[in-house]
Write a protein that holds these residues in place. Sequence first.
Motif, PDB file in Angstrom:
ATOM      1  N   SER A 105      42.534  85.327 -23.931  1.00 39.65           N
ATOM      2  CA  SER A 105      43.555  84.564 -23.218  1.00 39.65           C
ATOM      3  C   SER A 105      44.838  84.564 -24.028  1.00 39.65           C
ATOM      4  CB  SER A 105      43.070  83.134 -23.001  1.00 39.65           C
ATOM      5  OG  SER A 105      44.156  82.340 -22.591  1.00 39.65           O
ATOM      6  N   THR A 119      47.044  82.163 -23.762  1.00 41.15           N
ATOM      7  CA  THR A 119      47.573  80.806 -23.858  1.00 41.15           C
ATOM      8  C   THR A 119      47.160  80.106 -25.142  1.00 41.15           C
ATOM      9  OG1 THR A 119      45.680  79.898 -22.675  1.00 41.15           O
ATOM     10  CG2 THR A 119      47.585  80.529 -21.348  1.00 41.15           C
ATOM     11  N   SER A 120      48.001  79.160 -25.553  1.00 40.02           N
ATOM     12  CA  SER A 120      47.646  78.304 -26.681  1.00 40.02           C
ATOM     13  C   SER A 120      46.392  77.507 -26.290  1.00 40.02           C
ATOM     14  CB  SER A 120      48.782  77.332 -26.977  1.00 40.02           C
ATOM     15  OG  SER A 120      49.998  78.025 -27.108  1.00 40.02           O
ATOM     16  N   LEU A 153      45.201  70.556 -20.225  1.00 37.42           N
ATOM     17  CA  LEU A 153      46.311  69.958 -19.469  1.00 37.42           C
ATOM     18  C   LEU A 153      45.880  69.590 -18.049  1.00 37.42           C
ATOM     19  CD1 LEU A 153      49.447  72.139 -20.395  1.00 37.42           C
ATOM     20  CD2 LEU A 153      48.559  70.092 -21.516  1.00 37.42           C
ATOM     21  N   HIS A 177      45.418  74.484 -26.436  1.00 37.54           N
ATOM     22  CA  HIS A 177      45.468  73.168 -25.803  1.00 37.54           C
ATOM     23  C   HIS A 177      45.749  73.230 -24.301  1.00 37.54           C
ATOM     24  CE1 HIS A 177      49.868  73.577 -26.106  1.00 37.54           C
ATOM     25  NE2 HIS A 177      49.936  72.587 -25.235  1.00 37.54           N
ATOM     26  N   LEU A 178      46.161  74.383 -23.782  1.00 37.88           N
ATOM     27  CA  LEU A 178      46.473  74.451 -22.350  1.00 37.88           C
ATOM     28  C   LEU A 178      45.274  74.161 -21.458  1.00 37.88           C
ATOM     29  CD1 LEU A 178      49.277  75.684 -23.136  1.00 37.88           C
ATOM     30  CD2 LEU A 178      49.092  76.902 -20.959  1.00 37.88           C
ATOM     31  N   ALA A 179      44.105  74.454 -21.968  1.00 35.16           N
ATOM     32  CA  ALA A 179      42.908  74.228 -21.157  1.00 35.16           C
ATOM     33  C   ALA A 179      42.741  72.763 -20.795  1.00 35.16           C
ATOM     34  CB  ALA A 179      41.677  74.736 -21.914  1.00 35.16           C
ATOM     35  N   SER A 200      49.539  62.811 -17.425  1.00 35.57           N
ATOM     36  CA  SER A 200      49.810  64.236 -17.679  1.00 35.57           C
ATOM     37  C   SER A 200      50.473  64.416 -19.041  1.00 35.57           C
ATOM     38  CB  SER A 200      50.723  64.804 -16.584  1.00 35.57           C
ATOM     39  OG  SER A 200      50.120  64.675 -15.325  1.00 35.57           O
ATOM     40  N   ARG A 249      47.971  63.888 -21.889  1.00 31.36           N
ATOM     41  CA  ARG A 249      47.106  65.052 -22.089  1.00 31.36           C
ATOM     42  C   ARG A 249      47.828  66.109 -22.899  1.00 31.36           C
ATOM     43  NH1 ARG A 249      42.038  66.571 -20.095  1.00 31.36           N
ATOM     44  NH2 ARG A 249      41.337  64.923 -18.710  1.00 31.36           N
ATOM     45  N   TRP A 250      49.079  66.331 -22.542  1.00 27.64           N
ATOM     46  CA  TRP A 250      49.879  67.365 -23.197  1.00 27.64           C
ATOM     47  C   TRP A 250      50.052  67.049 -24.688  1.00 27.64           C
ATOM     48  CZ3 TRP A 250      55.795  67.193 -23.356  1.00 27.64           C
ATOM     49  CH2 TRP A 250      56.301  68.348 -23.966  1.00 27.64           C
ATOM     50  N   PRO A 290      48.343  68.914 -15.166  1.00 25.76           N
ATOM     51  CA  PRO A 290      49.752  68.764 -14.770  1.00 25.76           C
ATOM     52  C   PRO A 290      49.934  67.798 -13.595  1.00 25.76           C
ATOM     53  CG  PRO A 290      49.182  71.078 -15.032  1.00 25.76           C
ATOM     54  CD  PRO A 290      47.894  70.306 -15.069  1.00 25.76           C
TER      55      PRO A 290
END
Length: 357
Positions: free
Chosen positions: A2, A4-5, A11, A7-9, A116, A119-120, A13
């Motif tokens: 992947s 993505t960083s 999130l 932590h994106l999993a 949101s 979480r971020w 939004p």
Amino acid sequence: MSFTSPHLAALVPYSPGEQPVIEGLVKLNTNENPYPPSPRVLAAIEGATRAGLQLYPDPESRVLRSVIARHHGVAPDQVFVGNGSDEVLALAFDAFFRHAGQPLLLPDVSYSFYQSVCRWLGVVVRQLPVDDGLRVDLAAFEATRGESVAGMVIANPNAPTGIALPLDALERLARIHPQRVLLVDEAYVDFGAESAAALVARHPNVLVVQTLSKSRALAGLRVGWAIGQAPLVDALTRVKNSFNAYPLDRLAQAGAIAALEDQAYFVRQRDAVVHCREGLLLQLEDLGFTVLPSQANFVFARHPAHDAAQLAAALRGRKVLVRHFAQPRIGQYLRISVGTPAQCEQLLQALAACLQG
Ligand SMILES: *Cc1c(COP(=O)(O)O)cnc(C)c1O
């Protein structure tokens, strides 16, 4: 693999209300103002298009901040501005609520964007239940006195209920954890609640957030601000300048100044919305709805005999958009923005037809 960083999993939004591309819908789903902004705003923005767009805007928005300061009776160094109040909220959560595992206190029924952002930023949330009337429960907050917390956030009036706490209740909240920030999100305050800006002078932990999006009919311009003592504003500015030194463009600064200077226009439009809200509330009750008392530009209503999700879908079929939240405790409510008298009439006729069908 992947890109993505990691932590994106995690999130979750925020999902904004629908902005339809179809023409002709009665749009009562995102609490926008049904009226256009002041003509002076449009003139100011036009003027700004002819004056120096090749140059960066003032990164500190000094003129705008002094106008906001005068509006609230505070000093310019007690005002922070951002690209919509959602941005101000996100910067504030970063600046004040990241205390290694300590929970941020929120009512369980509130503006879901807060979750949101948490979480971020990795902020743990502790939800305190609202009471059976969906009112923020002061006693539940008082009961956390002495515990380690990251801070508290209250929308006042609350979203999506529209119910407001009085100023003395906000002051009680400010005293529970004086070493942590109490953030009061006043997106709807102009429609009938008392502003906690009055508390800023004697409470160094109170931060008040407002926006031009609702009561000033400028959701499209993206201007929000925070009022707090200078150390809080300095902290927000440090975070801002680590992220985007120029959040407000020249057109936004010019339009925002003009909006705040046209108080007469503001009062007229605001009063029209409040007047329409009171009529809408009574007419919804006539249709059998239970409607919460609202100090905002929307009402939160449920019908004892009709499922809210089905009603929202049926209304959409009749070209009327309202907001439904498939969430615990509020899943049987509809949030209906107050429109023009003509829009409210269209809503009521569509609702009457849905209730019969
Ligand atoms: C609409 C809204 C905002 C966001 O306002 P913007 O200034 O448009 O970002 C913030 N808080 C609440 C509770 C809102 O309903």
